[in-house]
Enzyme design. Structure first.
Site, PDB file in Angstrom:
ATOM      1  N   HIS A   1      40.626  42.365  39.696  1.00 46.52           N
ATOM      2  CA  HIS A   1      39.711  41.228  39.785  1.00 46.52           C
ATOM      3  C   HIS A   1      40.077  40.366  40.980  1.00 46.52           C
ATOM      4  O   HIS A   1      41.243  40.255  41.341  1.00 46.52           O
ATOM      5  CB  HIS A   1      39.722  40.389  38.499  1.00 46.52           C
ATOM      6  CG  HIS A   1      41.101  39.974  38.073  1.00 46.52           C
ATOM      7  ND1 HIS A   1      41.956  40.826  37.421  1.00 46.52           N
ATOM      8  CD2 HIS A   1      41.769  38.811  38.222  1.00 46.52           C
ATOM      9  CE1 HIS A   1      43.098  40.202  37.173  1.00 46.52           C
ATOM     10  NE2 HIS A   1      43.018  38.974  37.664  1.00 46.52           N
TER      11      HIS A   1
ATOM     12  N   CYS B   1      37.356  44.969  30.421  1.00 46.31           N
ATOM     13  CA  CYS B   1      36.338  45.970  30.063  1.00 46.31           C
ATOM     14  C   CYS B   1      35.493  45.449  28.904  1.00 46.31           C
ATOM     15  O   CYS B   1      34.263  45.593  28.904  1.00 46.31           O
ATOM     16  CB  CYS B   1      36.995  47.299  29.685  1.00 46.31           C
ATOM     17  SG  CYS B   1      37.587  48.266  31.084  1.00 46.31           S
TER      18      CYS B   1
HETATM   19  P1  AMP Z   1      45.696  37.404  36.970  1.00 42.94           P
HETATM   20  O1  AMP Z   1      46.856  36.591  36.487  1.00 42.94           O
HETATM   21  O2  AMP Z   1      45.504  37.401  38.444  1.00 42.94           O
HETATM   22  O3  AMP Z   1      45.733  38.803  36.374  1.00 42.94           O
HETATM   23  O4  AMP Z   1      44.410  36.676  36.422  1.00 42.94           O
HETATM   24  C1  AMP Z   1      43.950  36.803  35.107  1.00 42.94           C
HETATM   25  C2  AMP Z   1      43.022  35.665  34.867  1.00 42.94           C
HETATM   26  O5  AMP Z   1      42.216  35.982  33.763  1.00 42.94           O
HETATM   27  C3  AMP Z   1      43.713  34.328  34.551  1.00 42.94           C
HETATM   28  O6  AMP Z   1      43.342  33.360  35.519  1.00 42.94           O
HETATM   29  C4  AMP Z   1      43.195  33.990  33.155  1.00 42.94           C
HETATM   30  O7  AMP Z   1      42.963  32.605  32.989  1.00 42.94           O
HETATM   31  C5  AMP Z   1      41.921  34.794  33.093  1.00 42.94           C
HETATM   32  N1  AMP Z   1      41.477  35.171  31.751  1.00 42.94           N
HETATM   33  C6  AMP Z   1      42.209  35.764  30.775  1.00 42.94           C
HETATM   34  N2  AMP Z   1      41.450  35.995  29.690  1.00 42.94           N
HETATM   35  C7  AMP Z   1      40.203  35.558  30.001  1.00 42.94           C
HETATM   36  C8  AMP Z   1      38.965  35.514  29.286  1.00 42.94           C
HETATM   37  N3  AMP Z   1      38.841  35.989  28.035  1.00 42.94           N
HETATM   38  N4  AMP Z   1      37.884  34.979  29.912  1.00 42.94           N
HETATM   39  C9  AMP Z   1      37.987  34.501  31.170  1.00 42.94           C
HETATM   40  N5  AMP Z   1      39.122  34.518  31.891  1.00 42.94           N
HETATM   41  C10 AMP Z   1      40.215  35.035  31.316  1.00 42.94           C
END
Ligand code: AMP
Length: 112
Positions: free
Chosen positions: A98, A6
């Site tokens: 996502h 968010c």
């Molecule tokens: P999931 O494990 O499917 O919930 O994916 C979460 C994803 O968010 C992971 O691939 C992380 O590398 C990514 N992530 C976490 N924080 C950030 C951020 N600040 N900017 C971009 N990607 C992020």
């Protein structure tokens, strides 16, 4: 609500935008697992696909379309993968729905 995605969507935490429209926001994954690794999230907070309501079916379809549109714009003509990790067994670490768009290399199957 203390949701990192968010905050990214609101511009309070920096991100590298890839695509956006009135319903969704797509940005580069900070820890890319492939040459192309984009996250596509709805602007409204939905904790996971498991929490999406019947009224949000069109939004889910829109996010899927957006992922395929990004893949086309990124030139992933050899193929790609769209992943929605859900819950603890599914490996979800951020509780804001996502889609992962992964491409630019041969992706193994089955995933780990
Ligand atoms: P999931 O494990 O499917 O919930 O994916 C979460 C994803 O968010 C992971 O691939 C992380 O590398 C990514 N992530 C976490 N924080 C950030 C951020 N600040 N900017 C971009 N990607 C992020």
């Amino acid at each position: 609500m203390n949701c990192i995605f968010c905050k990214i969507i609101e511009g309070k935490i920096p991100s590298t935008p890839v695509y956006q429209d009135e319903q969704g926001y797509a940005f580069a994954d900070v820890n890319p697992q492939a040459p192309v690794h984009v996250l596509i999230a709805p602007r409204e907070h939905i904790a996971s696909i498991d929490e999406a309501s019947t009224d949000q079916r069109a939004l889910l379809g829109h996010l899927l379309w957006a992922a395929s549109e990004i893949a086309r714009k990124k030139g992933l003509e050899n193929g790609y993968r769209i992943v929605v990790n859900t819950g603890s067994d599914g490996g979800q670490t951020v509780d804001h729905l996502h889609l992962h768009l992964l491409g630019g290399r041969l992706l193994a199957w089955p995933p780990g």
